[in-house]
Design a protein around this motif. Structure first.
Motif, PDB file in Angstrom:
ATOM      1  N   PHE A   1      -8.496  10.347  -7.720  1.00  0.00           N
ATOM      2  CA  PHE A   1      -8.585   9.034  -7.776  1.00  0.00           C
ATOM      3  C   PHE A   1      -9.923   8.544  -7.784  1.00  0.00           C
ATOM      4  CE2 PHE A   1      -4.476   9.817  -5.677  1.00  0.00           C
ATOM      5  CZ  PHE A   1      -3.664   9.021  -6.597  1.00  0.00           C
TER       6      PHE A   1
ATOM      7  N   ARG B   1       3.396   5.141  -4.715  1.00  0.00           N
ATOM      8  CA  ARG B   1       3.383   3.695  -5.500  1.00  0.00           C
ATOM      9  C   ARG B   1       3.260   4.116  -7.076  1.00  0.00           C
ATOM     10  NH1 ARG B   1      -2.093   2.138  -6.697  1.00  0.00           N
ATOM     11  NH2 ARG B   1      -1.166   0.032  -6.496  1.00  0.00           N
ATOM     12  N   TYR B   2       2.990   5.626  -7.553  1.00  0.00           N
ATOM     13  CA  TYR B   2       2.945   5.741  -8.999  1.00  0.00           C
ATOM     14  C   TYR B   2       4.256   6.132  -9.502  1.00  0.00           C
ATOM     15  CZ  TYR B   2      -1.980   5.424  -7.955  1.00  0.00           C
ATOM     16  OH  TYR B   2      -3.295   4.935  -7.546  1.00  0.00           O
TER      17      TYR B   2
ATOM     18  N   THR C   1      -2.141  14.157   0.276  1.00  0.00           N
ATOM     19  CA  THR C   1      -2.422  13.298   1.712  1.00  0.00           C
ATOM     20  C   THR C   1      -3.539  13.330   2.333  1.00  0.00           C
ATOM     21  OG1 THR C   1      -1.329  14.910   3.032  1.00  0.00           O
ATOM     22  CG2 THR C   1       0.348  13.214   2.462  1.00  0.00           C
TER      23      THR C   1
ATOM     24  N   GLN D   1      -4.123  -1.528   0.310  1.00  0.00           N
ATOM     25  CA  GLN D   1      -4.488  -0.419  -0.655  1.00  0.00           C
ATOM     26  C   GLN D   1      -5.699   0.055  -0.878  1.00  0.00           C
ATOM     27  OE1 GLN D   1      -2.798  -2.697  -4.113  1.00  0.00           O
ATOM     28  NE2 GLN D   1      -3.608  -0.627  -4.920  1.00  0.00           N
TER      29      GLN D   1
ATOM     30  N   SER E   1      -1.818  10.926   6.557  1.00  0.00           N
ATOM     31  CA  SER E   1      -0.884  10.558   5.784  1.00  0.00           C
ATOM     32  C   SER E   1      -1.578   9.778   4.671  1.00  0.00           C
ATOM     33  CB  SER E   1       0.194   9.814   6.579  1.00  0.00           C
ATOM     34  OG  SER E   1       0.718  10.865   7.269  1.00  0.00           O
ATOM     35  N   SER E   2      -0.771   9.171   3.417  1.00  0.00           N
ATOM     36  CA  SER E   2      -0.833   8.532   2.344  1.00  0.00           C
ATOM     37  C   SER E   2       0.126   7.270   2.582  1.00  0.00           C
ATOM     38  CB  SER E   2      -1.028   9.191   1.155  1.00  0.00           C
ATOM     39  OG  SER E   2      -0.579   8.385   0.101  1.00  0.00           O
ATOM     40  N   ILE E   3      -0.295   6.259   2.579  1.00  0.00           N
ATOM     41  CA  ILE E   3       0.579   5.078   3.086  1.00  0.00           C
ATOM     42  C   ILE E   3       0.491   4.057   1.754  1.00  0.00           C
ATOM     43  CG2 ILE E   3       1.445   3.319   4.774  1.00  0.00           C
ATOM     44  CD1 ILE E   3       1.211   6.147   6.052  1.00  0.00           C
ATOM     45  N   SER E   4       1.504   3.480   1.262  1.00  0.00           N
ATOM     46  CA  SER E   4       1.555   2.722   0.358  1.00  0.00           C
ATOM     47  C   SER E   4       1.607   1.337   0.812  1.00  0.00           C
ATOM     48  CB  SER E   4       2.594   2.681  -0.623  1.00  0.00           C
ATOM     49  OG  SER E   4       2.571   4.113  -1.355  1.00  0.00           O
ATOM     50  N   ASN E   5       1.320   0.143   0.097  1.00  0.00           N
ATOM     51  CA  ASN E   5       1.525  -1.271   0.585  1.00  0.00           C
ATOM     52  C   ASN E   5       2.744  -1.767   0.901  1.00  0.00           C
ATOM     53  OD1 ASN E   5      -1.093  -1.661   0.828  1.00  0.00           O
ATOM     54  ND2 ASN E   5      -1.082  -3.410  -1.050  1.00  0.00           N
TER      55      ASN E   5
ATOM     56  N   ALA F   1      -6.175   0.434  -7.072  1.00  0.00           N
ATOM     57  CA  ALA F   1      -6.758   1.397  -6.023  1.00  0.00           C
ATOM     58  C   ALA F   1      -5.538   2.206  -5.778  1.00  0.00           C
ATOM     59  CB  ALA F   1      -7.303   0.581  -5.006  1.00  0.00           C
ATOM     60  N   PRO F   2      -5.795   3.477  -5.460  1.00  0.00           N
ATOM     61  CA  PRO F   2      -4.980   4.547  -4.586  1.00  0.00           C
ATOM     62  C   PRO F   2      -4.153   3.920  -3.372  1.00  0.00           C
ATOM     63  CG  PRO F   2      -7.020   5.483  -4.465  1.00  0.00           C
ATOM     64  CD  PRO F   2      -7.148   4.057  -5.078  1.00  0.00           C
ATOM     65  N   PRO F   3      -3.309   4.490  -2.742  1.00  0.00           N
ATOM     66  CA  PRO F   3      -2.601   4.277  -1.670  1.00  0.00           C
ATOM     67  C   PRO F   3      -3.727   4.182  -0.474  1.00  0.00           C
ATOM     68  CG  PRO F   3      -1.591   6.005  -2.596  1.00  0.00           C
ATOM     69  CD  PRO F   3      -2.582   5.765  -3.406  1.00  0.00           C
ATOM     70  N   GLN F   4      -3.573   3.864   0.760  1.00  0.00           N
ATOM     71  CA  GLN F   4      -4.302   3.994   1.906  1.00  0.00           C
ATOM     72  C   GLN F   4      -4.236   5.514   2.369  1.00  0.00           C
ATOM     73  OE1 GLN F   4      -2.693   1.215   4.969  1.00  0.00           O
ATOM     74  NE2 GLN F   4      -2.180   0.433   3.027  1.00  0.00           N
ATOM     75  N   PHE F   5      -5.507   6.006   2.669  1.00  0.00           N
ATOM     76  CA  PHE F   5      -5.126   7.404   3.274  1.00  0.00           C
ATOM     77  C   PHE F   5      -5.687   7.142   4.885  1.00  0.00           C
ATOM     78  CE2 PHE F   5      -5.886   8.092  -1.180  1.00  0.00           C
ATOM     79  CZ  PHE F   5      -4.919   8.998  -1.198  1.00  0.00           C
TER      80      PHE F   5
END
Lengths: 374, 371, 374, 371
Positions: free
Chosen positions: D265, D34-35, D256, C300, D292-296, C282-286
């Protein structure tokens, strides 16, 4: 993402009682073959080489070794992200606990497993045959013919035909009739027990069959005839090459001996279609001072100081000075002591043949299985 | 042993297996037809319970990456990702600066970040088996600063040339060392395997780096026998140094005899390698094979005597191979006669009908050649 | 080669009926926890991090998903040569087909599996507790004390003690008595159901127990008391840290909420003791324009345009503009539509909460499980 | 698609993501927190059913080895071992000789040995999704010798600078090409993804090698528009070229917005990467996060607006991050204010309280820095 268009399901529940002591502790698909392999390595390697990346293995009887053997899916390269080999024994459900009652029932009980992957096609295989087959070619044919089901068939002699399930086909190889062991066979196309079904169709057929009280829940007896009756498009796909059911001690021995024949079509040496198996950490084989090795197959870890003729030796077999092994199959870790003579037999794994013992009979009709120390 | 960081070190210029090393670095050399040299030190590490390993490669890292991979076949937990292959990513001005100290120094962050209390450093060109947990135990009992693994040998005139020879006192403390130039028969040869605390290791790297930019780890240790308690740990079993083509030949040929080989291949101490999924070996009607070590995947129809046959080798009818080492994928054509020859990977000996080298002076046939 | 000195066996057969609809299709150990994980990730990751490289997972009820989930052993790095996770459901044997009758019987029926590895020690675990533990430290203690068995214990309050199996110990923590849910507890050391046994000893005890007709074939009821009776050296090993049995909807919710507390001792952020789980692509969280996120855990793939307070959101959850999620746990792939209000509840996976719907009750005593679209 | 060999090519000097590329080659650049850039082309290949892949790396291959590994996380069957990482093992006299043609040429044996009928060549710095099986189908239908994937854009004045712009006739045959220098608004930009037969590919390598020792593949193709049928294949979706720091910034910031991101995606076309086993992200009591786009693995206690936050980033209370890109492991201390900043891996912004760059001209904070 078309990684898992076709899911493989291997029926590996065979008890293999005709293999005598070889199957008291392991299921038939885990029986050794060809100096290095177990029988189930063949369908699993075929899957890996054909791009069938998710494989369910339906086990039933004495399967602890078989289960832990196939669970190591990296052996067949099937450990990529969306690949895997999954062991599927019968299991408890909210409506109770069942055995697999037939080949079709084994699939029916795992519909939820298959549905997880929502494949377009399902490939049904048996876990106890020795052959190499590119299932992707069979699938291409299945698609080209817009078939509902495609069944791999072998051309046998008409004489033999009455021992098999026989497909009667029209001149486009569409099946119009299936006869189980016919006395008067009309065709020589024997079913190999290898099916490709469109999953939606098979799913419905299995659920319908489940309701039939008198059904044996078997592909050959119920599912295939049922589909023919309802006019579905079933096609035969002709397979050329080596294929053997190694269901008895004699046929297991014979099939091993076939490998010694230069012209055999199984060709396990072909690097473009490798058969994968367990990776054993054994050293190379050591052929020592007094050894003589002719027309034989020997695997890593063997230490040979005796005479080997026309035989197949598995991993870590020891043959001491002066011992003679002829027309024999010796399974892993067995040891043939000095001066012993071993001929025309299968020696099971972890067996010791004592000094000067004579095992097997060069003139016997049947092949002896040596499953105890002698 | 999760208190130990294993470091596979690279070798200095005294190690030169002429011919073979044109195609791959020392750790990737094929050995006994199916192994690579690095398999021995890797198996020693993981069998000893060390699963945090750094592999330093001097040059041409590709074959090491491809062979060692994730280390899964050596029993390293891939998830915890503790196997790292280290090689220079910046151009080096001159090969003399390509020392282990400089390699450690430019990767020092990975040594500093490791949580291990001890490091065990060993090269890949020494072939033997050892349980490093006993070496560590001895290191602790002796309260040593550094423990050096060594092998007493009576073959120092012919073998271990260029290796370091240690002088030990009665308490096995190392008091001096020199290069073995083959003058004496009996020597205590350093196997260049060291145990020390990670702290001391970092100190030595810094010290060496300051002393000289062409220093090796063994140089800085040698300079400090007085300052630190440096103890010897003796190994008794078979040891083969693979530091030149003659030694490579000797090791391979001696190990065709199972009486020797079984000292190295103990089922309780498996030497692990990457599988090639080769089928078993087929012997033909007229094959004659004695005193040899044969790998899987071969097809042998000729005569093989006292030789090492690599994976997937084909020996045609009438071919004769004596005291030779055939690397994987070699084909020997009909009626070719090879004696004391080393044939590199995937070469074909078809036209030449006779090749004859000598013990310690083999003829070498290069990779992918066709003669 | 000491890779497999201690083998792990995880009892994962729990039906988990008190988790209501969460366990109609999956076994309890496969239930989701903590925004990303399944419960069984905790004991499996503990094993991987403790160097326990071979793990048997004893499954029983509705286990198809659990079986295929744990079979992917690379998720926990347990795919090295001699490592592996093996699924062990009850199976057919020559003497018939049995269910696991008790915790001890589950091990007894797999003696042949354990014997394959001839481990010195066996670690018995439960598949449905949330905690982080270094079993290698427990083993070191087991060896140091030359114990026959070591049992992990948690110090509970004396009030709670009567709900647990209680270990009464001397001042060296040697156990002299075990009481199941005592009314008048003499100690506050509760068994966590985590045992290390020397395998030879356990093997004999299991085979002896098998002969007892009246035995429940249970570790707590039969095996441990039997060992105490015969004077074996059993020791308690005191565990400090977070531990929770998430057996009910309330306790599952609570345990998820515990993660929001900065001072909680489970600390899933600790990089030195990672909890491994499925790798979802899955992509990151938006977190979008109208979002507000406070004191929450989000995984995520989530797309958030609403308000999230005090909540735990699993993979790929969507919360649309104007929706409010408060004091809630939302499992994977669920979608909260515009203007909906979701509070003080657990929303199961793949659920849709429609626009402006109101789900859960901020003042309810019990936590609601939302397992159907609303 | 097992008739196709996928080749991930490296980029020429027109691609220079200043700052970031000091620490890793282009394929290993972190993207969207993350990529790595290479994840996109690898996923395009394997999702298209291509599992026989060669990755050419220009320099510093270590991070590529460690990230790509066995390719298992991209669904490549590890056993059949068809993923190879190719990099120069011999020293190069001058960087101008470090061309794709020279890399192909020195690994030509691996291209010759592949059994595939077709090759598909694509670089890692173009971010988009594409089903290469449809490109191959179109290539066959058109009876083309070479098919080039291109993207029509109206942003050619600001973006795709240095890329190749194609002139196509009505039949979409490529008749000419030039470097896009930003003079025109609308251009058809070559994405440098090519389909051709393996045979023709080998011929072009030989031809280029003979023509000039500093030729690139795109040069030899350009020289032969007359001789071969070179067709264009148009892509419609989002395409980001990551050929300089400004474009890197633009791509990250535009994505984002989920309305853009969802074009890239698609759950049916997953972009796969190596997992880091990070826990979910924790948002604190006073967190303010929008657009925003936030990773784990992050811990966010401050304010984040229109930014890309990498794995394991910590944003302390009072910190404000706007229009910025934080690579994995970054820490932003209390009350620090960042706007249009790119912070490289594992850096700590603690003392500096304000940093302000601009769109297309971000401030770059280097790796492992502490400011």
């Amino acid at each position: 993402m078309r990684q898992n268009q076709m899911l493989g399901m291997i029926l590996a529940g065979g008890r293999g009682t005709r293999l005598e002591e070889l199957t008291t502790k392991v299921a038939k698909p885990a029986v050794f073959f060809g100096g290095k392999y177990r029988i189930i390595d063949f369908p699993l390697s075929n899957c890996a080489n054909s791009g069938v990346n998710v494989v369910g293995v339906l086990t039933q009887y004495e399967s602890v070794l078989l289960n832990s053997y196939v669970a190591q899916d990296q052996r067949w390269g099937l450990d990529a992200k969306d690949s895997g080999i999954y062991v599927l024994p019968p299991r408890e459900k909210s409506d109770g606990f069942g055995m697999y009652r037939g080949t079709a029932d084994a699939i029916t009980q795992n519909i939820d497993f298959i549905d997880q992957y929502s494949p377009e096609y399902v490939l049904i295989l048996s876990g106890d045959h020795i052959y190499k087959m590119d299932y992707s070619q069979m699938l291409a044919e299945h698609k080209a013919k817009k078939a509902d089901a495609t069944i791999a068939v072998l051309e046998v002699s008409l004489k033999e035909a009455s021992r098999f399930g026989i497909m009667n086909v029209d001149n486009e190889d569409r099946i119009y009739e299936f006869e189980e062991k016919p006395k008067q066979p009309k065709s020589n196309l024997a079913s190999m027990g290898i099916y490709i079904f469109s999953w939606k169709l098979l799913r419905r057929a299995l659920l319908d069959d489940l309701k039939e009280k008198d059904s044996a829940h078997d592909f050959g007896k119920n599912i295939i005839p049922g589909m023919l009756e309802s006019g579905k498009r079933l096609f035969a796909w002709r397979f050329k090459g080596y294929w053997k059911d190694v269901g008895t001690i004699d046929s297991l021995w014979e099939s091993n001996m076939d490998l010694l024949d230069e012209s055999n079509t199984l060709d396990i040496m072909d690097p473009s279609w490798k058969i994968y198996t367990e990776d054993v950490a054994a050293p190379p084989q050591f052929i020592q001072e007094h050894a003589s090795v002719k027309r034989s197959i020997i695997n890593q870890g063997c230490v040979i100081d005796g005479t080997i003729i026309n035989s197949v030796l598995f991993t870590n077999v020891v043959v001491e000075e002066g011992a003679v092994v002829k027309d024999a199959v010796i399974m892993p870790n067995s040891i043939i002591r000095k001066g012993a003579i071993v001929q025309r037999c299968i020696v099971a794994e972890d067996i010791e043949i004592r000094e000067n013992a004579v095992v097997g009979d060069a003139h016997s009709e049947l092949i002896e299985l040596v499953a105890k120390n002698r | 042993m999760n208190q130990v960081l294993g470091i596979i070190n690279f070798e200095d210029a005294t190690v030169d297996v002429t011919g073979l090393v044109n195609y791959r670095p020392i750790p990737s050399l094929t050995f006994m037809g199916r192994y690579r040299l690095i398999d021995f030190v890797m198996s020693n590490f993981t069998n000893s319970g060390i699963s945090n390993v750094q592999v330093y490669v001097k040059n041409k890292p590709r074959s090491v990456y491809e062979h060692v991979g994730t280390g899964r076949h050596y029993n390293i937990n891939s998830k915890q990702g503790k196997l790292r292959i280290m090689h220079g990513e910046e151009p080096i001005q001159s090969e003399i600066y390509n020392t282990d100290i400089n390699a450690f120094h430019s990767n020092i962050q990975f040594i500093e970040e490791a949580k291990a209390k001890y490091v065990i450093i060993a090269p890949s060109y020494m072939i033997y088996t050892i349980d490093f947990s006993t070496v560590l135990a001895s290191h602790k009992v002796n309260k040593a600063d550094i423990t050096i693994v060594y092998k007493p040998t009576d073959m120092a005139k012919e073998s271990f040339i260029g290796c370091t020879s240690l002088s030990l006192d009665k308490e096995k403390r190392v008091i001096a060392s020199e290069i073995n130039l083959g003058k004496n028969k009996s020597r205590n040869i350093s196997l260049e395997a060291y145990v020390m605390s990670r702290e001391l290791f970092l100190e030595l790297i810094g010290l060496a780096h300051k002393t000289s930019s062409v220093y090796w780890l063994k140089d800085i240790i040698r300079d400090n026998y007085d300052r630190f308690v440096v103890k010897g740990f003796m190994v008794r079993g078979l040891v083969y140094p693979i530091n030149n083509l003659g030694e490579y030949q000797r090791a391979n040929l001696e190990l065709t005899n199972y009486a020797n080989a079984k000292q190295l291949f103990d089922p309780m101490w498996p030497i692990m390698t990457r599988t090639s999924d080769s089928p078993p070996t087929h012997y033909g009607e007229d094959a004659v094979v004695v005193g040899s070590s044969i790998s899987n995947g071969c097809k042998i129809e000729g005569t093989v005597i006292n030789s090492v046959i690599g994976r997937g080798v084909v020996i045609k009818p009438g071919a004769v191979v004596i005291n030779s080492i055939l690397l994987p994928g070699v084909i020997v054509g009909e009626d070719s006669h090879l004696e004391y020859v080393i044939v590199d990977k995937n070469s074909k000996v078809l036209e030449v009908k006779e090749l004859k080298g000598e013990f310690r002076q083999p003829i070498y046939v290069k990779r992918r050649d066709r003669i």
